[in-house]
Write a protein that holds these residues in place. Structure first.
Motif, PDB file in Angstrom:
ATOM      1  N   TYR A   1       0.788  -1.208  -0.038  1.00 11.15           N
ATOM      2  CA  TYR A   1       0.133   0.101  -0.015  1.00 11.15           C
ATOM      3  C   TYR A   1       0.999   1.478  -0.227  1.00 11.15           C
ATOM      4  CZ  TYR A   1      -3.657  -3.147   1.285  1.00 11.15           C
ATOM      5  OH  TYR A   1      -4.868  -4.211   1.062  1.00 11.15           O
ATOM      6  N   ALA A   2       0.434   2.262  -0.512  1.00 13.75           N
ATOM      7  CA  ALA A   2       1.050   3.470  -0.672  1.00 13.75           C
ATOM      8  C   ALA A   2       1.166   4.323   0.784  1.00 13.75           C
ATOM      9  CB  ALA A   2       0.496   4.441  -1.692  1.00 13.75           C
ATOM     10  N   MET A   3       0.175   3.498   1.699  1.00 16.74           N
ATOM     11  CA  MET A   3       0.128   4.439   3.175  1.00 16.74           C
ATOM     12  C   MET A   3       0.260   5.939   2.945  1.00 16.74           C
ATOM     13  SD  MET A   3       0.352   1.761   4.928  1.00 16.74           S
ATOM     14  CE  MET A   3       0.695   2.560   6.425  1.00 16.74           C
ATOM     15  N   LYS A   4      -1.156   6.415   2.238  1.00 17.91           N
ATOM     16  CA  LYS A   4      -1.437   7.734   2.062  1.00 17.91           C
ATOM     17  C   LYS A   4      -2.952   7.641   2.531  1.00 17.91           C
ATOM     18  CE  LYS A   4       1.194   8.517  -2.019  1.00 17.91           C
ATOM     19  NZ  LYS A   4       1.080   8.825  -3.427  1.00 17.91           N
ATOM     20  N   PRO A   5      -2.931   8.933   3.071  1.00 14.51           N
ATOM     21  CA  PRO A   5      -4.666   9.178   3.435  1.00 14.51           C
ATOM     22  C   PRO A   5      -5.681   8.712   2.208  1.00 14.51           C
ATOM     23  CG  PRO A   5      -3.265  11.031   3.979  1.00 14.51           C
ATOM     24  CD  PRO A   5      -2.406  10.255   3.291  1.00 14.51           C
ATOM     25  N   GLY A   6      -6.555   7.710   3.104  1.00 11.44           N
ATOM     26  CA  GLY A   6      -7.599   7.310   2.165  1.00 11.44           C
ATOM     27  C   GLY A   6      -7.309   5.600   1.914  1.00 11.44           C
ATOM     28  N   ASP A   7      -6.153   5.185   2.010  1.00  6.14           N
ATOM     29  CA  ASP A   7      -5.545   3.851   2.014  1.00  6.14           C
ATOM     30  C   ASP A   7      -6.532   3.158   2.930  1.00  6.14           C
ATOM     31  OD1 ASP A   7      -4.122   4.099  -0.330  1.00  6.14           O
ATOM     32  OD2 ASP A   7      -2.289   3.759   0.627  1.00  6.14           O
ATOM     33  N   GLU A   8      -7.160   2.041   2.988  1.00  7.56           N
ATOM     34  CA  GLU A   8      -7.629   1.183   3.737  1.00  7.56           C
ATOM     35  C   GLU A   8      -8.068  -0.269   3.216  1.00  7.56           C
ATOM     36  OE1 GLU A   8     -11.950   2.331   4.598  1.00  7.56           O
ATOM     37  OE2 GLU A   8     -12.168   2.871   2.569  1.00  7.56           O
ATOM     38  N   ALA A   9      -8.228  -1.059   4.262  1.00  8.16           N
ATOM     39  CA  ALA A   9      -8.527  -2.483   3.767  1.00  8.16           C
ATOM     40  C   ALA A   9      -9.255  -3.291   4.997  1.00  8.16           C
ATOM     41  CB  ALA A   9      -7.347  -3.246   3.741  1.00  8.16           C
ATOM     42  N   VAL A  10      -9.870  -4.251   4.512  1.00  7.92           N
ATOM     43  CA  VAL A  10     -10.809  -5.052   5.274  1.00  7.92           C
ATOM     44  C   VAL A  10      -9.919  -5.810   6.191  1.00  7.92           C
ATOM     45  CG1 VAL A  10     -12.636  -6.922   5.783  1.00  7.92           C
ATOM     46  CG2 VAL A  10     -12.946  -4.594   4.013  1.00  7.92           C
ATOM     47  N   ILE A  11     -10.091  -6.429   7.275  1.00  4.07           N
ATOM     48  CA  ILE A  11      -9.353  -7.434   8.050  1.00  4.07           C
ATOM     49  C   ILE A  11     -10.166  -8.460   8.174  1.00  4.07           C
ATOM     50  CG2 ILE A  11      -8.247  -7.953  10.226  1.00  4.07           C
ATOM     51  CD1 ILE A  11      -7.274  -5.209  10.380  1.00  4.07           C
ATOM     52  N   TYR A  12      -9.559  -9.759   7.986  1.00  2.00           N
ATOM     53  CA  TYR A  12     -10.375 -11.065   8.097  1.00  2.00           C
ATOM     54  C   TYR A  12      -9.785 -12.004   9.131  1.00  2.00           C
ATOM     55  CZ  TYR A  12     -12.507  -9.849   3.570  1.00  2.00           C
ATOM     56  OH  TYR A  12     -12.853  -8.905   2.772  1.00  2.00           O
TER      57      TYR A  12
END
Length: 63
Positions: A36-47
């Motif tokens: 990930y770019a690690m910029k504001p707006g990056d996100e992901a679901v955790i399972y």
């Protein structure tokens, strides 16, 4: 930048060992963050280990 991680370790979680399940989640996502770019707006679901959605992480603007 602010990194937020939220994981629900409910009573009906599949793992008998909530600490072990959280350790697995942190280990997996810690290694995966480089994708990930690690910029504001990056996100992901955790399972969890049974591939059920248990949370998410996101990057927000730190201001």
């Amino acid at each position: 930048m602010r990194f937020l991680l939220e994981v629900a370790l409910d009573d009906d979680a599949p793992a008998q060992d909530p600490a072990g399940e959280l350790e697995r989640i942190l280990r997996y996502w810690g290694g995966n963050l480089r994708h990930y770019a690690m910029k504001p707006g990056d996100e992901a679901v955790i399972y969890d280990s049974e591939y059920r959605e248990v949370g998410r992480w996101r990057v927000e603007d730190g201001s």
